[in-house]
Design a protein around this motif. Structure first.
Motif, mmCIF file in Angstrom:
data_model
loop_
_atom_site.group_PDB
_atom_site.id
_atom_site.type_symbol
_atom_site.label_atom_id
_atom_site.label_comp_id
_atom_site.label_asym_id
_atom_site.label_seq_id
_atom_site.Cartn_x
_atom_site.Cartn_y
_atom_site.Cartn_z
ATOM 1 N N THR A 122 8.314 6.007 -7.226
ATOM 2 C CA THR A 122 7.196 6.746 -6.636
ATOM 3 C C THR A 122 5.877 6.314 -7.254
ATOM 4 O O THR A 122 4.889 6.071 -6.557
ATOM 5 N N THR A 125 4.915 2.759 -6.132
ATOM 6 C CA THR A 125 4.465 2.721 -4.738
ATOM 7 C C THR A 125 3.054 3.283 -4.606
ATOM 8 O O THR A 125 2.194 2.702 -3.925
ATOM 9 N N LEU A 160 5.982 7.424 3.679
ATOM 10 C CA LEU A 160 6.890 6.535 2.963
ATOM 11 C C LEU A 160 8.337 6.819 3.362
ATOM 12 O O LEU A 160 8.742 7.964 3.523
#
Length: 415
Positions: A122, A125, A160
Motif C-alpha cells: 500500500t 503504491t 486500486l
C-alpha cells in the motif's frame, strides 16, 4: 551477538506505545514482537502525560514506564508532547524517528490487517500516486468528512485493484503512517506487524476473559467503579501500579478532573487569542466558547461539540491545546523530528545496549530533564505541570510536579 567483551552488537527492535494502562493485549504484542524479530533488546517509544487522542494518561509516565519494564521491555523512551498529541502522520514520524535514532534495526506494530506485505504494498503504491492521493484527501476534508473518513475515501477513490489495507481501521491507519514515516526519513528499519488479538481499539466491552481494549478497561475503572472487574485483563504489576498510584495521589487521571480549569481557560480567553491555539480553525473557537458556557462537565461539552466534520479525538486535542495554551506559532517553530531522547526506564539488557551502542545513537540521550535544552523541553515541562493539576489536593499536585525533575530513569536489575 559477536564474541569478545567489547565487540558485541545487540540487535534492537522498537514498539510505539501509550500503555494506558499496560494490559494483556500489550503483553501479547510485546511477546510476539520478540518472537517475530528475534531481537536482543526491545525499545518502547511511549507517550508522556497526554496521549494521541487528546486525553490525559490514567497515571504518570514513570508508573507506566515501570509497567513496561516489569513486563519485559528493555528501554522506555519518551515521545514528546509536540508529537504525542498530534494526528497520526506527525505522531508516527516522531515515534519512528526516535526508534531510528536509538539504533533499532526493526519495529513492530499491532494492526487489524496483520499482514506486513499488505502495508508495504500500500505504501509503495501510494508513493507513486502521492499528489493525487493528497488532493483527494483535501477534497473530502473540504466536503466535511473527518480526517480518518477522508483518508479512507481518498484511498478508495484511486480505484486500486490489488489487496490493500483497510484505511478505515484505527490501527491500520497508524501502521500505514509508521511505514510512510520510515520511508520518509530514509530509515533501513524492517517493519513487522501483529494482528490485534480479540479486542478492537475502540471496544467499550470486554471481548474475552483475558484480553480487552484499554478503552474498555478505563470504562470499567471510571464508569463501573470496579477495579476487580479488570484483574484478569492486566498483568499483576499493572494492577499493583494502578492501586499504588491511587493510594499515593488519591485518584487516577481523567478529563473530568480538568474540566473546571478548561472551562475557566475557555471562558476567560479572548476569541482572538483562542484563534491562535494550535488546531483551532474554521471559526470553531466560537462554538467552543458557546458549548463550554452551556456545559457542566467535560463530557457534556464534548457531546455538544461533536459533529460529522470533527472526530471526538480531534476535538479532544483542540481542548487539550487550549488547556495547555499551545499556540500555532509555538508548535510551528518546533522541529519536524525530536531533537533528543528522554530515557525513562531500562532493564539490565537495556543498560548494556546503551553502553555498547551509545556512540552510534544519533541524538543526545537525556536522563535528567535539567540536561535538556529548555526551549525544546518547554512543552513537556508544561505538560507535567498541567497533568499534576488534575490531582486532588496541593500535596499530591506538588509531589507529582517534582517527579518530573527529580526522577532518574527507572532500572530493573534482573535481565
Amino acid at each position: 551477538m559477536r564474541n569478545g567483551k567489547d565487540d558485541r552488537i545487540l540487535n534492537a527492535t522498537g514498539i510505539i506505545v501509550e500503555y494506558n494502562p499496560f494490559h494483556n493485549g500489550h503483553l501479547h504484542h510485546l511477546e510476539m514482537t520478540k518472537e517475530l524479530t528475534g531481537a536482543d533488546v526491545t525499545v518502547a517509544v511511549m507517550s508522556g502525560y497526554f496521549l494521541q487522542r487528546g486525553e490525559p494518561a490514567l497515571l504518570g509516565k514513570w508508573e507506566r514506564a515501570g509497567m513496561a519494564l516489569h513486563a519485559g521491555v528493555d528501554l522506555v523512551i519518551e515521545l514528546p508532547y509536540s508529537f504525542a498529541t498530534q494526528h497520526s502522520s506527525v505522531f508516527a514520524k516522531g515515534a519512528v524517528s526516535l526508534l531510528d535514532s536509538v539504533g533499532c534495526s526493526s519495529f513492530c506494530f499491532g494492526s487489524e490487517d496483520g499482514n506486513i506485505e499488505t502495508f508495504e504494498g500500500t505504501a509503495n503504491t501510494l508513493q507513486t500516486r502521492q499528489a493525487e492521493y493528497n488532493a483527494a484527501i483535501r477534497k473530502y476534508s473540504k466536503e466535511g468528512l473527518s480526517y480518518p473518513a477522508a483518508l479512507s475515501k481518498a484511498f478508495l477513490s484511486l480505484g486500486l485493484k490489488e489487496p490493500f489495507i483497510d484505511l478505515s481501521k484505527p490501527n491500520n491507519i497508524l501502521g500505514f503512517h509508521y511505514i510512510q514515516a520510515r520511508d520518509e526519513i530514509d530509515s533501513g528499519m524492517k517493519a513487522y506487524t501483529v494482528t490485534r488479538k480479540a479486542a478492537d481499539y475502540h471496544d467499550e466491552h470486554f471481548a474475552s476473559p483475558s484480553i480487552a481494549s484499554a478503552t474498555s478497561i478505563r470504562k470499567a475503572l471510571f464508569v463501573n467503579g470496579d477495579p476487580g472487574e479488570i484483574r484478569s485483563l492486566l498483568p499483576p504489576e499493572s494492577m499493583r501500579a494502578l492501586k499504588a498510584y491511587e493510594d499515593t495521589y488519591g485518584s487516577l487521571h481523567r478529563w473530568e478532573d480538568y474540566w473546571p480549569l478548561l472551562q475557566y481557560k475557555i471562558l476567560s480567553t479572548p476569541i482572538d487569542q483562542l484563534r491562535r491555539i494550535y488546531e483551532i480553525e474554521e471559526g470553531i473557537e466560537h462554538r467552543i466558547v458557546e458549548c463550554a458556557s452551556r456545559s457542566s462537565s467535560f463530557t457534556e461539552c464534548m457531546n455538544r461539540l461533536k459533529s460529522k466534520r470533527y472526530t471526538w479525538t480531534r476535538l479532544q486535542r483542540m481542548l487539550l491545546h487550549i488547556l495547555m495554551n499551545v499556540t500555532k506559532e509555538e508548535m510551528s517553530a518546533r522541529s519536524s523530528r525530536p531533537s533528543y531522547i528522554r530515557l525513562l526506564a531500562m532493564s539490565a539488557s537495556g543498560r548494556e545496549y546503551l553502553r555498547l551502542h551509545k556512540k552510534a545513537i544519533s541524538l543526545p540521550l537525556i536522563s535528567k530533564l535539567s540536561s535538556a535544552d529548555p526551549v525544546e523541553a518547554a512543552l513537556d515541562i508544561r505538560a507535567a505541570n498541567i497533568f499534576s493539576m488534575g490531582l486532588k489536593g496541593p500535596d499530591a499536585r506538588m509531589e507529582s510536579m517534582k517527579k518530573e525533575w527529580s526522577t532518574p530513569p527507572l532500572q530493573l536489575q534482573k535481565s
